[in-house]
Design a protein around this motif. Structure first.
Motif, PDB file in Angstrom:
ATOM      1  N   ALA A 162       0.825  -1.208   0.000  1.00  0.00           N
ATOM      2  CA  ALA A 162       0.000   0.000   0.000  1.00  0.00           C
ATOM      3  C   ALA A 162       0.859   1.258   0.000  1.00  0.00           C
ATOM      4  CB  ALA A 162      -0.925   0.000   1.214  1.00  0.00           C
ATOM      5  N   LEU A 163       1.920   1.259   0.804  1.00  0.00           N
ATOM      6  CA  LEU A 163       2.820   2.407   0.845  1.00  0.00           C
ATOM      7  C   LEU A 163       3.443   2.661  -0.524  1.00  0.00           C
ATOM      8  CD1 LEU A 163       4.668   1.639   4.212  1.00  0.00           C
ATOM      9  CD2 LEU A 163       2.991   3.450   3.836  1.00  0.00           C
ATOM     10  N   GLN A 164       3.938   1.618  -1.149  1.00  0.00           N
ATOM     11  CA  GLN A 164       4.600   1.770  -2.437  1.00  0.00           C
ATOM     12  C   GLN A 164       3.610   2.172  -3.528  1.00  0.00           C
ATOM     13  OE1 GLN A 164       6.414  -2.142  -2.550  1.00  0.00           O
ATOM     14  NE2 GLN A 164       8.406  -1.318  -1.993  1.00  0.00           N
ATOM     15  N   HIS A 165       2.389   1.638  -3.455  1.00  0.00           N
ATOM     16  CA  HIS A 165       1.367   1.969  -4.452  1.00  0.00           C
ATOM     17  C   HIS A 165       1.028   3.462  -4.394  1.00  0.00           C
ATOM     18  CE1 HIS A 165      -1.994   1.287  -7.164  1.00  0.00           C
ATOM     19  NE2 HIS A 165      -2.788   1.926  -6.323  1.00  0.00           N
ATOM     20  N   CYS A 166       0.840   3.972  -3.183  1.00  0.00           N
ATOM     21  CA  CYS A 166       0.523   5.394  -3.026  1.00  0.00           C
ATOM     22  C   CYS A 166       1.693   6.272  -3.438  1.00  0.00           C
ATOM     23  CB  CYS A 166       0.117   5.693  -1.585  1.00  0.00           C
ATOM     24  SG  CYS A 166      -1.476   4.972  -1.112  1.00  0.00           S
ATOM     25  N   TYR A 182       4.902   6.592  13.599  1.00  0.00           N
ATOM     26  CA  TYR A 182       5.487   5.518  14.398  1.00  0.00           C
ATOM     27  C   TYR A 182       4.985   5.724  15.817  1.00  0.00           C
ATOM     28  CZ  TYR A 182       8.882   2.298  16.420  1.00  0.00           C
ATOM     29  OH  TYR A 182       9.473   1.244  17.089  1.00  0.00           O
ATOM     30  N   ASN A 183       4.226   4.767  16.335  1.00  0.00           N
ATOM     31  CA  ASN A 183       3.450   4.978  17.559  1.00  0.00           C
ATOM     32  C   ASN A 183       4.284   5.017  18.838  1.00  0.00           C
ATOM     33  OD1 ASN A 183       0.864   4.972  16.224  1.00  0.00           O
ATOM     34  ND2 ASN A 183       1.117   2.767  15.961  1.00  0.00           N
ATOM     35  N   ALA A 184       5.377   4.265  18.885  1.00  0.00           N
ATOM     36  CA  ALA A 184       6.178   4.168  20.115  1.00  0.00           C
ATOM     37  C   ALA A 184       7.141   5.353  20.175  1.00  0.00           C
ATOM     38  CB  ALA A 184       6.918   2.838  20.164  1.00  0.00           C
ATOM     39  N   TYR A 185       6.647   6.505  20.623  1.00  0.00           N
ATOM     40  CA  TYR A 185       7.418   7.728  20.493  1.00  0.00           C
ATOM     41  C   TYR A 185       8.669   7.755  21.375  1.00  0.00           C
ATOM     42  CZ  TYR A 185       5.297   9.446  24.856  1.00  0.00           C
ATOM     43  OH  TYR A 185       4.905   9.598  26.159  1.00  0.00           O
ATOM     44  N   GLN A 186       8.765   6.864  22.365  1.00  0.00           N
ATOM     45  CA  GLN A 186       9.969   6.800  23.196  1.00  0.00           C
ATOM     46  C   GLN A 186      11.000   5.799  22.676  1.00  0.00           C
ATOM     47  OE1 GLN A 186       7.966   6.038  27.009  1.00  0.00           O
ATOM     48  NE2 GLN A 186       8.507   8.119  27.657  1.00  0.00           N
ATOM     49  N   ASP A 187      10.664   5.098  21.617  1.00  0.00           N
ATOM     50  CA  ASP A 187      11.552   4.098  21.023  1.00  0.00           C
ATOM     51  C   ASP A 187      12.325   4.743  19.873  1.00  0.00           C
ATOM     52  OD1 ASP A 187      12.808   1.920  19.880  1.00  0.00           O
ATOM     53  OD2 ASP A 187      10.948   0.960  19.179  1.00  0.00           O
ATOM     54  N   GLU A 188      13.441   5.382  20.202  1.00  0.00           N
ATOM     55  CA  GLU A 188      14.186   6.114  19.182  1.00  0.00           C
ATOM     56  C   GLU A 188      14.781   5.180  18.136  1.00  0.00           C
ATOM     57  OE1 GLU A 188      18.184   8.836  18.874  1.00  0.00           O
ATOM     58  OE2 GLU A 188      16.754   9.308  20.491  1.00  0.00           O
ATOM     59  N   ALA A 189      15.257   4.017  18.566  1.00  0.00           N
ATOM     60  CA  ALA A 189      15.854   3.079  17.610  1.00  0.00           C
ATOM     61  C   ALA A 189      14.815   2.595  16.605  1.00  0.00           C
ATOM     62  CB  ALA A 189      16.474   1.898  18.350  1.00  0.00           C
ATOM     63  N   GLY A 190      13.608   2.290  17.104  1.00  0.00           N
ATOM     64  CA  GLY A 190      12.549   1.848  16.207  1.00  0.00           C
ATOM     65  C   GLY A 190      12.119   2.944  15.255  1.00  0.00           C
ATOM     66  N   LEU A 191      12.019   4.162  15.772  1.00  0.00           N
ATOM     67  CA  LEU A 191      11.670   5.299  14.912  1.00  0.00           C
ATOM     68  C   LEU A 191      12.726   5.496  13.845  1.00  0.00           C
ATOM     69  CD1 LEU A 191      10.042   7.878  14.208  1.00  0.00           C
ATOM     70  CD2 LEU A 191      11.447   9.076  15.916  1.00  0.00           C
ATOM     71  N   ARG A 192      13.975   5.443  14.234  1.00  0.00           N
ATOM     72  CA  ARG A 192      15.066   5.638  13.278  1.00  0.00           C
ATOM     73  C   ARG A 192      14.998   4.596  12.163  1.00  0.00           C
ATOM     74  NH1 ARG A 192      19.531   8.537  13.322  1.00  0.00           N
ATOM     75  NH2 ARG A 192      19.082   9.212  15.473  1.00  0.00           N
ATOM     76  N   ALA A 193      14.766   3.342  12.541  1.00  0.00           N
ATOM     77  CA  ALA A 193      14.704   2.272  11.538  1.00  0.00           C
ATOM     78  C   ALA A 193      13.540   2.503  10.570  1.00  0.00           C
ATOM     79  CB  ALA A 193      14.569   0.916  12.230  1.00  0.00           C
ATOM     80  N   GLU A 194      12.381   2.932  11.110  1.00  0.00           N
ATOM     81  CA  GLU A 194      11.230   3.137  10.237  1.00  0.00           C
ATOM     82  C   GLU A 194      11.410   4.375   9.355  1.00  0.00           C
ATOM     83  OE1 GLU A 194       7.350   1.700  11.538  1.00  0.00           O
ATOM     84  OE2 GLU A 194       6.558   3.702  11.054  1.00  0.00           O
ATOM     85  N   CYS A 195      12.040   5.422   9.891  1.00  0.00           N
ATOM     86  CA  CYS A 195      12.337   6.589   9.075  1.00  0.00           C
ATOM     87  C   CYS A 195      13.291   6.225   7.936  1.00  0.00           C
ATOM     88  CB  CYS A 195      12.948   7.698   9.921  1.00  0.00           C
ATOM     89  SG  CYS A 195      11.772   8.614  10.949  1.00  0.00           S
ATOM     90  N   GLU A 196      14.303   5.442   8.236  1.00  0.00           N
ATOM     91  CA  GLU A 196      15.248   5.027   7.200  1.00  0.00           C
ATOM     92  C   GLU A 196      14.550   4.192   6.130  1.00  0.00           C
ATOM     93  OE1 GLU A 196      18.253   3.128   9.510  1.00  0.00           O
ATOM     94  OE2 GLU A 196      19.324   5.009   9.948  1.00  0.00           O
ATOM     95  N   ASP A 197      13.622   3.337   6.568  1.00  0.00           N
ATOM     96  CA  ASP A 197      12.855   2.532   5.621  1.00  0.00           C
ATOM     97  C   ASP A 197      12.018   3.431   4.719  1.00  0.00           C
ATOM     98  OD1 ASP A 197      11.743  -0.068   4.665  1.00  0.00           O
ATOM     99  OD2 ASP A 197       9.895   0.697   5.571  1.00  0.00           O
ATOM    100  N   GLY A 198      11.332   4.409   5.305  1.00  0.00           N
ATOM    101  CA  GLY A 198      10.516   5.321   4.514  1.00  0.00           C
ATOM    102  C   GLY A 198      11.341   6.183   3.581  1.00  0.00           C
ATOM    103  N   ARG A 199      12.470   6.682   4.071  1.00  0.00           N
ATOM    104  CA  ARG A 199      13.362   7.472   3.217  1.00  0.00           C
ATOM    105  C   ARG A 199      13.853   6.653   2.032  1.00  0.00           C
ATOM    106  NH1 ARG A 199      19.031   7.979   5.675  1.00  0.00           N
ATOM    107  NH2 ARG A 199      18.877   5.794   5.042  1.00  0.00           N
ATOM    108  N   ASP A 200      14.246   5.404   2.308  1.00  0.00           N
ATOM    109  CA  ASP A 200      14.782   4.569   1.242  1.00  0.00           C
ATOM    110  C   ASP A 200      13.714   4.155   0.241  1.00  0.00           C
ATOM    111  OD1 ASP A 200      17.194   4.859   2.487  1.00  0.00           O
ATOM    112  OD2 ASP A 200      17.255   2.846   3.344  1.00  0.00           O
ATOM    113  N   MET A 201      12.455   4.109   0.672  1.00  0.00           N
ATOM    114  CA  MET A 201      11.361   3.877  -0.273  1.00  0.00           C
ATOM    115  C   MET A 201      11.188   5.073  -1.202  1.00  0.00           C
ATOM    116  SD  MET A 201       8.063   2.108   1.514  1.00  0.00           S
ATOM    117  CE  MET A 201       8.211   0.741   2.644  1.00  0.00           C
ATOM    118  N   GLY A 202      11.423   6.266  -0.654  1.00  0.00           N
ATOM    119  CA  GLY A 202      11.270   7.479  -1.455  1.00  0.00           C
ATOM    120  C   GLY A 202      10.312   8.499  -0.893  1.00  0.00           C
ATOM    121  N   PHE A 203       9.814   8.294   0.336  1.00  0.00           N
ATOM    122  CA  PHE A 203       8.874   9.247   0.925  1.00  0.00           C
ATOM    123  C   PHE A 203       9.550  10.591   1.174  1.00  0.00           C
ATOM    124  CE2 PHE A 203       6.509   5.374   1.907  1.00  0.00           C
ATOM    125  CZ  PHE A 203       5.217   5.780   1.616  1.00  0.00           C
ATOM    126  N   ASP A 204       8.751  11.629   1.187  1.00  0.00           N
ATOM    127  CA  ASP A 204       9.250  12.989   1.378  1.00  0.00           C
ATOM    128  C   ASP A 204       9.427  13.357   2.841  1.00  0.00           C
ATOM    129  OD1 ASP A 204       9.250  13.982  -1.436  1.00  0.00           O
ATOM    130  OD2 ASP A 204       7.125  13.474  -1.285  1.00  0.00           O
TER     131      ASP A 204
END
Length: 280
Positions: A162-166, A182-204
């Motif tokens: 769905a993310l890639q389609h949009c 990213y719901n776990a706002y105190q989990d910096e490592a998890g946020l970082r990983a998800e941000c990197e995933d989104g950036r690498d997909m191409g999100f703005d």
């Protein structure tokens, strides 16, 4: 490629004057002023006035100011849209959009502001291409929580299609596309990983639920000093090659063609946009 900086898009409840005031000093690129999920039913009517007054007061600098209204299928949606039409904002964020007709309905109530669409339902994702082509639409914001709920999944991997389609639909139409929260706002490592995933997909950029998430999103979705240096050298080398009648250049042992220079110029434009934001 859009050069406007949307690294971080922070949700702020439209019903809370203190939060609205604090947002003026936060280092976010986009503020998603929320009249929907973040506002309790009994506070929704008053929230319109509170938000209108805060926006009229100003002080938000060059941040992109979007107002998320309630859906038109609720008792608050139409009045939210009419109120937003008179607010000092940059656009209206429409929740749970399923088709271009949903955008048409809001556009009729908000004649002079750009629209953004929350992509958070299976139908909306399937209709992403036709919605991205809507003449009033400037961008998508992924609503991964609602989408996961409707799909019955608990993992980001299950919403990757769905993310890639949009994102494909957004790029085909030349509009912006911002990743979900990213719901776990105190989990910096998890946020970082998800941000990197989104950036690498191409999100703005990344939509965020807490100011503590801003630094990570800004760092990951913004160009690094190394990125900026490389972009400058690519542009300079290519321009020199063209001046000599060549069609390609070489930088750090890699071929640089026109397509690479387009990306390099966009990187430099984004860096300039970020610098302008940080000065306000």
């Amino acid at each position: 490629m859009n050069s406007r900086s949307t690294r971080s898009a922070l949700y702020i409840p439209g019903s809370k004057p203190r939060a609205l005031g604090k947002a003026r000093g936060l280092p976010c690129d986009v503020i998603l002023f929320d009249l929907e999920d973040a506002v309790a039913p009994l506070a929704k009517v008053e929230a319109r006035t509170i938000l209108r007054d805060a926006l009229a007061e100003g002080g938000y600098g060059h941040r992109l100011r979007l107002v998320r209204i309630n859906g038109l299928d609720t008792e608050w949606g139409e009045d939210d849209a009419r109120a937003a039409a008179g607010m000092a904002c940059d656009g209206v964020l429409v929740p749970k959009v399923g088709s271009p007709a949903d955008l048409d309905a809001v556009a009729a109530l908000v004649p002079d502001l750009p629209l953004w669409a929350m992509m958070e339902t299976p139908l909306g994702v399937l209709n992403a291409q036709t919605m991205a082509a809507h003449p009033r639409l400037q961008g998508f914001v992924m609503g991964t929580n609602d989408l996961a709920k409707d799909l019955g999944t608990r993992t980001r991997g299950a919403v990757t299609t769905a993310l890639q389609h949009c994102l494909l639909a957004a790029r085909a139409a030349g509009i912006l596309c911002i990743d979900g929260v990213y719901n776990a706002y105190q989990d910096e490592a998890g946020l970082r990983a998800e941000c990197e995933d989104g950036r690498d997909m191409g999100f703005d950029g990344k939509s965020l639920i807490h100011p503590a998430q801003l630094d990570v999103a800004n760092a990951i979705f913004g160009p690094t000093e190394a990125d900026i240096d490389l972009a400058r050298r690519q542009v300079a080398a290519f321009d020199a090659a063209v001046a000599e009648g060549q069609g390609v250049a070489v930088v750090d042992g890699r071929i640089v063609e026109n397509l690479h220079v387009v990306t390099a110029r966009a990187t430099l434009a984004k860096a300039d946009a970020i610098a302008a934001l940080e000065r306000t």
